[in-house]
Design a protein around this motif. Sequence first.
Motif, mmCIF file in Angstrom:
data_model
loop_
_atom_site.group_PDB
_atom_site.id
_atom_site.type_symbol
_atom_site.label_atom_id
_atom_site.label_comp_id
_atom_site.label_asym_id
_atom_site.label_seq_id
_atom_site.Cartn_x
_atom_site.Cartn_y
_atom_site.Cartn_z
ATOM 1 N N ALA A 184 -14.359 26.383 -9.649
ATOM 2 C CA ALA A 184 -13.739 26.245 -8.359
ATOM 3 C C ALA A 184 -13.481 27.477 -7.889
ATOM 4 N N ARG B 122 -16.567 29.057 -6.489
ATOM 5 C CA ARG B 122 -17.075 28.683 -5.088
ATOM 6 C C ARG B 122 -16.005 29.130 -4.160
ATOM 7 N N THR B 123 -14.825 29.214 -4.155
ATOM 8 C CA THR B 123 -13.938 29.593 -3.425
ATOM 9 C C THR B 123 -13.920 31.166 -3.013
ATOM 10 N N ASP C 139 -16.740 31.580 -0.351
ATOM 11 C CA ASP C 139 -16.407 30.975 0.542
ATOM 12 C C ASP C 139 -17.172 29.838 0.991
ATOM 13 N N TRP C 140 -17.776 29.000 -0.094
ATOM 14 C CA TRP C 140 -18.438 27.862 0.147
ATOM 15 C C TRP C 140 -17.850 26.737 0.025
ATOM 16 N N SER C 141 -17.924 25.914 0.761
ATOM 17 C CA SER C 141 -17.494 24.337 0.728
ATOM 18 C C SER C 141 -18.121 23.500 -0.183
ATOM 19 N N LEU C 142 -17.706 22.558 -0.739
ATOM 20 C CA LEU C 142 -18.383 21.680 -1.770
ATOM 21 C C LEU C 142 -19.668 21.314 -1.062
ATOM 22 N N ASP C 143 -19.921 21.159 0.170
ATOM 23 C CA ASP C 143 -21.011 20.450 0.903
ATOM 24 C C ASP C 143 -22.048 21.801 0.821
ATOM 25 N N ASP C 144 -21.635 23.126 0.882
ATOM 26 C CA ASP C 144 -22.479 24.121 1.014
ATOM 27 C C ASP C 144 -23.043 24.346 -0.412
ATOM 28 N N ARG D 87 -22.132 16.323 -3.846
ATOM 29 C CA ARG D 87 -20.845 16.978 -3.451
ATOM 30 C C ARG D 87 -19.816 16.077 -4.538
ATOM 31 N N SER E 36 -17.260 17.779 -7.139
ATOM 32 C CA SER E 36 -16.112 17.604 -6.888
ATOM 33 C C SER E 36 -15.359 17.252 -8.328
ATOM 34 N N GLU F 35 -15.252 20.214 -10.951
ATOM 35 C CA GLU F 35 -14.065 21.060 -10.549
ATOM 36 C C GLU F 35 -12.719 20.461 -10.973
#
Length: 192
Positions: free
Chosen positions: A19, A22-23, A26-31, A40, A44, A47
């Motif tokens: 997690a 990914r943060t 600066d990526w979303s779960l979709d990214d 996704r 999720s 994480e």
Amino acid sequence: MGSEPTSGPLDSRLATRLAELRTEQDWSLDDLARRTNVSRSTLSRLERAEISPTAALLSKLCAAYGRTMSQLLAEVESEPPQLVPASRQSVWRDDASGFTRRSVSPPHPGLRGELVEGTLQPGADITYDGPPPIPGLEQHIWLLAGALEVTTGGTTHTVNTGDCLRFRLWAPSRFRCTSPTPARYALLVVLP
């Protein structure tokens, strides 16, 4: 994609680190789902430590984050000492695929090599279909027991007990246990 949770401390720390990575990007779960071709919802759940990742899933995430699996696992361990007693070596299992991975000499900042013990159960067949996390990663596989079929760069190698296969990883790879007993091997990984 993932197996049921094992709820161990390593799994929880791994979920937290994934997690964080990914943060940091600066990526979303979709990214991340688009970059890894993993749903996704699976990402999720991973994480949140609701599931444990398979070897193939971890490989896809490592490729997205530009890390080897060993580097990622080392990030969730405390600073490794010079001597790593067998009882303190980190073991990660993917029961769904029949793969067990022991970090014999975990990676360490400033060092380029590490030693891993891998065990594939009879019939286990793992494909890492994405690009390698670090192109040109040098690997030496010394088969200690059983028989193994390793495919890299479109070439398949039959590795028998005592044989050593060395290569640089540039393309997808596949590991398949071809013996009626587990294939147990020492893997030396050297960063380019």
